[in-house]
Motif scaffolding. Structure first.
Motif, PDB file in Angstrom:
ATOM      1  N   LEU A 184       0.856  -1.181   0.000  1.00 57.13           N
ATOM      2  CA  LEU A 184       0.000   0.000   0.000  1.00 57.13           C
ATOM      3  C   LEU A 184       0.890   1.226   0.000  1.00 57.13           C
ATOM      4  O   LEU A 184       1.778   1.348   0.845  1.00 57.13           O
ATOM      5  CB  LEU A 184      -0.902   0.006   1.236  1.00 57.13           C
ATOM      6  N   CYS A 185       0.676   2.095  -0.953  1.00 52.52           N
ATOM      7  CA  CYS A 185       1.454   3.325  -1.060  1.00 52.52           C
ATOM      8  C   CYS A 185       0.538   4.497  -0.720  1.00 52.52           C
ATOM      9  O   CYS A 185      -0.539   4.640  -1.302  1.00 52.52           O
ATOM     10  CB  CYS A 185       2.005   3.474  -2.475  1.00 52.52           C
ATOM     11  N   ILE A 186       0.963   5.297   0.231  1.00 50.84           N
ATOM     12  CA  ILE A 186       0.255   6.516   0.608  1.00 50.84           C
ATOM     13  C   ILE A 186       1.087   7.663   0.061  1.00 50.84           C
ATOM     14  O   ILE A 186       2.273   7.777   0.368  1.00 50.84           O
ATOM     15  CB  ILE A 186       0.125   6.638   2.140  1.00 50.84           C
ATOM     16  N   ARG A 187       0.476   8.487  -0.757  1.00 52.85           N
ATOM     17  CA  ARG A 187       1.208   9.565  -1.426  1.00 52.85           C
ATOM     18  C   ARG A 187       0.559  10.904  -1.100  1.00 52.85           C
ATOM     19  O   ARG A 187      -0.656  11.063  -1.186  1.00 52.85           O
ATOM     20  CB  ARG A 187       1.229   9.336  -2.919  1.00 52.85           C
ATOM     21  N   SER A 188       1.388  11.881  -0.744  1.00 49.94           N
ATOM     22  CA  SER A 188       0.897  13.219  -0.443  1.00 49.94           C
ATOM     23  C   SER A 188       0.415  13.908  -1.709  1.00 49.94           C
ATOM     24  O   SER A 188       1.056  13.838  -2.754  1.00 49.94           O
ATOM     25  CB  SER A 188       2.018  14.047   0.194  1.00 49.94           C
ATOM     26  N   ARG A 189      -0.715  14.590  -1.605  1.00 51.32           N
ATOM     27  CA  ARG A 189      -1.211  15.414  -2.709  1.00 51.32           C
ATOM     28  C   ARG A 189      -0.624  16.826  -2.637  1.00 51.32           C
ATOM     29  O   ARG A 189      -0.803  17.612  -3.558  1.00 51.32           O
ATOM     30  CB  ARG A 189      -2.731  15.522  -2.650  1.00 51.32           C
ATOM     31  N   VAL A 190       0.047  17.123  -1.538  1.00 55.43           N
ATOM     32  CA  VAL A 190       0.633  18.443  -1.329  1.00 55.43           C
ATOM     33  C   VAL A 190       1.941  18.522  -2.113  1.00 55.43           C
ATOM     34  O   VAL A 190       2.843  17.715  -1.894  1.00 55.43           O
ATOM     35  CB  VAL A 190       0.888  18.705   0.170  1.00 55.43           C
ATOM     36  N   PRO A 191       2.061  19.475  -3.034  1.00 58.28           N
ATOM     37  CA  PRO A 191       3.300  19.577  -3.817  1.00 58.28           C
ATOM     38  C   PRO A 191       4.493  19.987  -2.961  1.00 58.28           C
ATOM     39  O   PRO A 191       4.345  20.710  -1.975  1.00 58.28           O
ATOM     40  CB  PRO A 191       2.980  20.638  -4.870  1.00 58.28           C
ATOM     41  N   GLY A 192       5.668  19.504  -3.327  1.00 54.04           N
ATOM     42  CA  GLY A 192       6.907  19.911  -2.668  1.00 54.04           C
ATOM     43  C   GLY A 192       7.198  19.224  -1.351  1.00 54.04           C
ATOM     44  O   GLY A 192       8.102  19.634  -0.628  1.00 54.04           O
ATOM     45  N   VAL A 193       6.486  18.166  -1.006  1.00 51.58           N
ATOM     46  CA  VAL A 193       6.738  17.443   0.241  1.00 51.58           C
ATOM     47  C   VAL A 193       8.054  16.675   0.106  1.00 51.58           C
ATOM     48  O   VAL A 193       8.312  16.045  -0.918  1.00 51.58           O
ATOM     49  CB  VAL A 193       5.564  16.484   0.551  1.00 51.58           C
ATOM     50  N   LEU A 194       8.890  16.734   1.146  1.00 53.57           N
ATOM     51  CA  LEU A 194      10.211  16.108   1.087  1.00 53.57           C
ATOM     52  C   LEU A 194      10.151  14.592   0.968  1.00 53.57           C
ATOM     53  O   LEU A 194      10.972  13.993   0.291  1.00 53.57           O
ATOM     54  CB  LEU A 194      11.034  16.503   2.315  1.00 53.57           C
ATOM     55  N   SER A 195       9.225  13.956   1.649  1.00 50.85           N
ATOM     56  CA  SER A 195       9.041  12.499   1.568  1.00 50.85           C
ATOM     57  C   SER A 195       7.653  12.255   0.988  1.00 50.85           C
ATOM     58  O   SER A 195       6.687  12.118   1.730  1.00 50.85           O
ATOM     59  CB  SER A 195       9.146  11.864   2.955  1.00 50.85           C
ATOM     60  N   PRO A 196       7.544  12.191  -0.330  1.00 48.98           N
ATOM     61  CA  PRO A 196       6.220  12.162  -0.936  1.00 48.98           C
ATOM     62  C   PRO A 196       5.437  10.863  -0.773  1.00 48.98           C
ATOM     63  O   PRO A 196       4.249  10.842  -1.021  1.00 48.98           O
ATOM     64  CB  PRO A 196       6.502  12.422  -2.416  1.00 48.98           C
ATOM     65  N   GLU A 197       6.098   9.772  -0.325  1.00 49.81           N
ATOM     66  CA  GLU A 197       5.397   8.490  -0.219  1.00 49.81           C
ATOM     67  C   GLU A 197       5.685   7.786   1.097  1.00 49.81           C
ATOM     68  O   GLU A 197       6.754   7.936   1.670  1.00 49.81           O
ATOM     69  CB  GLU A 197       5.810   7.544  -1.349  1.00 49.81           C
ATOM     70  N   TYR A 198       4.711   7.022   1.524  1.00 47.98           N
ATOM     71  CA  TYR A 198       4.855   6.150   2.685  1.00 47.98           C
ATOM     72  C   TYR A 198       4.307   4.799   2.257  1.00 47.98           C
ATOM     73  O   TYR A 198       3.252   4.737   1.637  1.00 47.98           O
ATOM     74  CB  TYR A 198       4.055   6.703   3.871  1.00 47.98           C
ATOM     75  N   ARG A 199       5.000   3.722   2.546  1.00 53.41           N
ATOM     76  CA  ARG A 199       4.593   2.392   2.075  1.00 53.41           C
ATOM     77  C   ARG A 199       4.483   1.401   3.227  1.00 53.41           C
ATOM     78  O   ARG A 199       5.260   1.459   4.172  1.00 53.41           O
ATOM     79  CB  ARG A 199       5.608   1.858   1.069  1.00 53.41           C
ATOM     80  N   ILE A 200       3.522   0.511   3.079  1.00 50.89           N
ATOM     81  CA  ILE A 200       3.360  -0.599   4.017  1.00 50.89           C
ATOM     82  C   ILE A 200       2.999  -1.835   3.197  1.00 50.89           C
ATOM     83  O   ILE A 200       2.313  -1.736   2.178  1.00 50.89           O
ATOM     84  CB  ILE A 200       2.277  -0.313   5.079  1.00 50.89           C
ATOM     85  N   THR A 201       3.471  -2.993   3.646  1.00 47.46           N
ATOM     86  CA  THR A 201       3.200  -4.235   2.937  1.00 47.46           C
ATOM     87  C   THR A 201       2.306  -5.132   3.787  1.00 47.46           C
ATOM     88  O   THR A 201       2.577  -5.344   4.969  1.00 47.46           O
ATOM     89  CB  THR A 201       4.514  -4.969   2.603  1.00 47.46           C
ATOM     90  N   PHE A 202       1.248  -5.621   3.161  1.00 51.32           N
ATOM     91  CA  PHE A 202       0.356  -6.585   3.797  1.00 51.32           C
ATOM     92  C   PHE A 202       0.747  -7.971   3.319  1.00 51.32           C
ATOM     93  O   PHE A 202       0.827  -8.209   2.112  1.00 51.32           O
ATOM     94  CB  PHE A 202      -1.104  -6.313   3.420  1.00 51.32           C
ATOM     95  N   SER A 203       0.968  -8.879   4.253  1.00 57.86           N
ATOM     96  CA  SER A 203       1.327 -10.249   3.891  1.00 57.86           C
ATOM     97  C   SER A 203       0.070 -11.004   3.467  1.00 57.86           C
ATOM     98  O   SER A 203      -1.061 -10.609   3.783  1.00 57.86           O
ATOM     99  CB  SER A 203       1.987 -10.969   5.063  1.00 57.86           C
ATOM    100  N   GLU A 204       0.287 -12.083   2.769  1.00 54.14           N
ATOM    101  CA  GLU A 204      -0.831 -12.923   2.339  1.00 54.14           C
ATOM    102  C   GLU A 204      -1.624 -13.411   3.557  1.00 54.14           C
ATOM    103  O   GLU A 204      -2.854 -13.478   3.521  1.00 54.14           O
ATOM    104  CB  GLU A 204      -0.296 -14.100   1.527  1.00 54.14           C
TER     105      GLU A 204
END
Length: 87
Positions: free
Chosen positions: A32-52
Protein backbone atom coordinates in the motif's frame (compact mmCIF):
# COMPACT_ATOMS: atom_id res chain seq x y z
CA UNK A 1 -10.39 -12.88 -4.79
CA UNK A 2 -6.68 -12.14 -5.31
CA UNK A 3 -4.63 -10.43 -2.58
CA UNK A 4 -4.48 -7.24 -4.70
CA UNK A 5 -8.26 -7.27 -5.19
CA UNK A 6 -8.77 -7.71 -1.44
CA UNK A 7 -6.71 -4.61 -0.63
CA UNK A 8 -8.13 -2.60 -3.54
CA UNK A 9 -11.68 -3.39 -2.39
CA UNK A 10 -10.90 -2.30 1.16
CA UNK A 11 -9.03 0.79 -0.06
CA UNK A 12 -12.08 1.90 -2.08
CA UNK A 13 -13.81 2.65 1.24
CA UNK A 14 -11.33 5.44 2.03
CA UNK A 15 -10.78 8.90 0.59
CA UNK A 16 -8.70 11.78 1.95
CA UNK A 17 -8.21 15.34 0.65
CA UNK A 18 -4.44 15.34 1.33
CA UNK A 19 -3.43 11.79 0.37
CA UNK A 20 -3.77 9.38 -2.55
CA UNK A 21 -3.77 5.65 -1.91
CA UNK A 22 -2.59 2.93 -4.28
CA UNK A 23 -2.17 -0.83 -3.93
CA UNK A 24 0.25 -2.88 -5.99
CA UNK A 25 1.41 -6.49 -5.93
CA UNK A 26 4.72 -7.33 -4.26
CA UNK A 27 5.30 -11.04 -4.75
CA UNK A 28 2.57 -12.84 -2.77
CA UNK A 29 2.03 -9.71 -0.69
CA UNK A 30 0.42 -6.35 -1.45
CA UNK A 31 2.11 -3.00 -0.96
CA UNK A 32 0.00 0.00 0.00
CA UNK A 33 1.45 3.32 -1.06
CA UNK A 34 0.25 6.52 0.61
CA UNK A 35 1.21 9.57 -1.43
CA UNK A 36 0.90 13.22 -0.44
CA UNK A 37 -1.21 15.41 -2.71
CA UNK A 38 0.63 18.44 -1.33
CA UNK A 39 3.30 19.58 -3.82
CA UNK A 40 6.91 19.91 -2.67
CA UNK A 41 6.74 17.44 0.24
CA UNK A 42 10.21 16.11 1.09
CA UNK A 43 9.04 12.50 1.57
CA UNK A 44 6.22 12.16 -0.94
CA UNK A 45 5.40 8.49 -0.22
CA UNK A 46 4.86 6.15 2.68
CA UNK A 47 4.59 2.39 2.08
CA UNK A 48 3.36 -0.60 4.02
CA UNK A 49 3.20 -4.24 2.94
CA UNK A 50 0.36 -6.58 3.80
CA UNK A 51 1.33 -10.25 3.89
CA UNK A 52 -0.83 -12.92 2.34
CA UNK A 53 -1.59 -14.14 5.88
CA UNK A 54 -2.85 -10.65 6.88
CA UNK A 55 -5.19 -10.62 3.89
CA UNK A 56 -6.74 -14.01 4.71
CA UNK A 57 -7.64 -13.03 8.27
CA UNK A 58 -11.32 -12.55 9.07
CA UNK A 59 -10.21 -9.42 10.92
CA UNK A 60 -8.58 -7.89 7.82
CA UNK A 61 -10.95 -4.89 7.47
CA UNK A 62 -10.27 -3.88 11.08
CA UNK A 63 -6.53 -4.54 10.74
CA UNK A 64 -6.43 -2.56 7.50
CA UNK A 65 -8.11 0.46 9.09
CA UNK A 66 -5.90 0.31 12.16
CA UNK A 67 -2.70 0.10 10.10
CA UNK A 68 -3.85 2.79 7.65
CA UNK A 69 -4.55 5.23 10.49
CA UNK A 70 -1.27 4.38 12.22
CA UNK A 71 0.67 4.82 8.98
CA UNK A 72 -1.00 8.16 8.28
CA UNK A 73 -0.05 9.34 11.76
CA UNK A 74 3.56 8.19 11.30
CA UNK A 75 3.72 9.74 7.84
CA UNK A 76 2.43 13.10 9.05
CA UNK A 77 4.96 13.12 11.90
CA UNK A 78 7.77 12.29 9.45
CA UNK A 79 6.80 15.35 7.38
CA UNK A 80 7.77 17.80 10.12
CA UNK A 81 10.49 20.04 8.73
CA UNK A 82 11.26 21.44 12.17
CA UNK A 83 10.42 20.16 15.66
CA UNK A 84 12.00 20.45 19.13
CA UNK A 85 13.72 17.39 20.54
CA UNK A 86 11.59 15.27 22.81
CA UNK A 87 12.41 12.83 25.57
Amino acid sequence: MTPLETVTQELAKYEHPFFDFRAQPRGNDVELCIRSRVPGVLSPEYRITFSERDLKSSQFPWTFQSLLYSCLTDYIVELFTKAPMTG
